[in-house]
Design a protein around this motif. Structure first.
Motif, PDB file in Angstrom:
ATOM      1  N   THR A 140      74.825 -90.113  51.533  1.00 24.81           N
ATOM      2  CA  THR A 140      75.789 -89.402  52.610  1.00 24.81           C
ATOM      3  C   THR A 140      77.068 -89.280  52.286  1.00 24.81           C
ATOM      4  O   THR A 140      77.374 -90.290  51.361  1.00 24.81           O
ATOM      5  CB  THR A 140      75.415 -90.276  53.809  1.00 24.81           C
ATOM      6  N   GLY A 195      78.860 -82.353  56.696  1.00 28.80           N
ATOM      7  CA  GLY A 195      77.758 -82.855  55.629  1.00 28.80           C
ATOM      8  C   GLY A 195      78.435 -82.380  53.962  1.00 28.80           C
ATOM      9  O   GLY A 195      79.489 -82.448  53.692  1.00 28.80           O
ATOM     10  N   LEU A 197      72.995 -82.574  55.313  1.00 24.12           N
ATOM     11  CA  LEU A 197      73.788 -84.000  56.083  1.00 24.12           C
ATOM     12  C   LEU A 197      73.669 -84.979  55.203  1.00 24.12           C
ATOM     13  O   LEU A 197      74.305 -85.826  55.311  1.00 24.12           O
ATOM     14  CB  LEU A 197      73.006 -84.117  57.395  1.00 24.12           C
ATOM     15  N   ALA A 198      72.556 -84.982  54.391  1.00 17.95           N
ATOM     16  CA  ALA A 198      72.541 -85.915  53.352  1.00 17.95           C
ATOM     17  C   ALA A 198      71.391 -85.540  52.370  1.00 17.95           C
ATOM     18  O   ALA A 198      70.876 -84.356  52.358  1.00 17.95           O
ATOM     19  CB  ALA A 198      71.679 -87.148  54.035  1.00 17.95           C
ATOM     20  N   PHE A 250      81.008 -90.552  48.161  1.00 20.32           N
ATOM     21  CA  PHE A 250      79.593 -90.589  48.577  1.00 20.32           C
ATOM     22  C   PHE A 250      79.152 -92.228  48.854  1.00 20.32           C
ATOM     23  O   PHE A 250      79.558 -92.989  48.045  1.00 20.32           O
ATOM     24  CB  PHE A 250      78.590 -89.653  48.041  1.00 20.32           C
TER      25      PHE A 250
END
Length: 430
Positions: free
Chosen positions: A65, A101, A248-249, A275
């Protein structure tokens, strides 16, 4: 006196005062019973968490993420950064980070990190509802299936990207959609409702490929790539121009045989790129910590009970030494050495500890075997697969050994007192 004679004599002497010994054994029983039950409950719950939460990540997968603007561990919410939010250059992170995101450029940057062999973004499908023939319409969170997830299937199979539009449903949707059981739902058609950007309503058809068991975490439904493409096409109907996807991930695959040091290095490289990555072990760590803390607290109360029982052993054996003073003097006068006398009384303490711990562990196992099915069908019926008590032979053996060790230590003082008795003075004792 041979060792086996010392053991046999210790066992016989233990029952000279049945009431006193029984009360001491009961005190040990309480502690051993509690330790065995708490250990079994901790093992059962931990096993359930491993199996349930383990579905959120397969071996060799990192959930990636965007890192918070203030770093991976920030105190409180991250400070709003208009540059970062609009996808422009960010002071705290790399440029081009998508608002809310990640974009395609972010995925490429993740893929370039040494040690990462593949990137699979987590895609959420904007579905309004799901319905079957003659059923009501139900809300349904649905994501694009990923190899990073290991579904716990009650029936059917995981969705296949090589097939036509498929969906994998949670078990609680089976009866709601009008099917008798999970097996009956497999292969049946369903309709997904989608609203596009201009408010027009669309319906997308799919087939149920699998049904997942209910569990600790509800991961919602999953669809294959064909279904995701159809939903996206319907959702973007009426939009002119290209729309860049935002994720988002994402799941980053690594070598499943990677060492902890190698995984840590990959995490550092990801953090430098803006990240943060987490393994399955990282994500279930908080759950296990809570279970370990609760189990530890319960074990602490059991240890307190065992310590109280230790004082009971000291009292029991001190009184036994006093009552058998002349007997001790006679044994020493006949040539029995102090070491043998010490061993005799120590063995009595160990035997009392063994009696209490063995009975406590045995009753705990019997109670667990009776209570577990009743709890599984009653209080924990909504958590199939939960083995509330899990007795491990090694743990039970360790508990019995620890209790016997405590009993030995408790019996040391009375045993030393007996071993130091002078034979002539002991024979004169009234």
């Amino acid at each position: 006196m041979k060792t086996r004679d010392v053991i046999a004599s210790a066992v016989q002497n233990t029952f000279r005062s049945k009431l006193r010994t029984s009360l001491t054994v009961i005190a040990i029983f309480i502690g051993a019973f509690t330790l065995t039950m708490t250990s079994a409950i901790g093992a059962g719950v931990s096993s359930f968490i491993d199996s349930q939460v383990g579905a959120i990540g397969a071996p060799g997968v990192l959930a990636v993420t965007p890192a918070p603007a203030d770093g991976p561990v920030a105190d409180g919410p991250a400070v709003y950064d208009p540059e970062r939010a609009t996808g422009g250059a960010s002071i705290d992170g790399p440029p081009g980070m998508a608002a809310g995101g990640m974009n395609e450029a972010d995925l490429e940057r993740i893929a370039e990190v040494e040690g990462i062999t593949g990137v699979s973004p987590m895609v959420s499908m904007p579905v309004d509802y799901i319905a079957a023939a003659g059923s009501q319409q139900y809300e349904l969170p649905i994501d694009l299936a990923s190899g990073a997830f290991i579904p716990d299937l009650a029936a059917g199979a995981a969705v296949d990207d090589r097939a036509e539009r498929q969906v994998q449903l949670p078990a609680d949707y089976v009866e709601a959609l009008g099917y008798t059981d999970a097996e009956a739902a497999i292969g049946q058609p369903v309709t997904l409702g989608v609203t596009d950007a201009v408010g027009e309503h669309h319906e997308v058809g799919a087939v149920i490929a699998g049904v997942t068991n209910p569990g600790l975490l509800s991961l919602g439904a999953e669809g294959n790539q064909a279904l995701a493409d159809a939903v996206q096409e319907a959702q973007q109907s009426g939009i002119t121009g290209d729309v860049a996807p935002v994720y988002l991930a994402t799941n980053a695959t690594i070598d499943p045989a990677s060492t902890p040091e190698q995984i840590a290095a990959i995490k550092v490289d990801l953090l430098e790129a803006g990240f943060q990555g987490q393994t399955t072990a990282d994500q279930i760590g908080a759950f296990k910590t809570v279970i370990d803390v609760v189990t530890g607290i319960l074990n602490a109360f059991a240890v307190i009970a065992l310590l109280a029982a230790g004082f009971g052993i000291v009292n029991t054996l001190l009184m036994s030494v006093q009552e058998r003073t002349r007997e001790i003097g006679l044994m020493k006068a006949m040539g029995m050495r102090s070491g043998k006398v010490f061993g005799l009384f120590s063995m009595e303490a160990v035997f009392i500890g063994f009696l209490g711990s063995a009975i406590g562990a045995g009753v705990a196992i019997l109670t667990g075997l009776i209570a577990a099915p009743l709890l599984a069908e009653g209080l924990f019926a909504e958590l199939p697969g939960l083995e509330i008590v899990r007795f491990e032979p090694l743990s039970v053996a360790v508990i019995i050994a620890v209790v016997m060790a405590i009993a030995f230590l408790a019996g040391t003082l009375p045993a030393r007192r007996a071993a130091r008795q002078h034979p002539i003075e002991a024979l004169r004792y009234e």
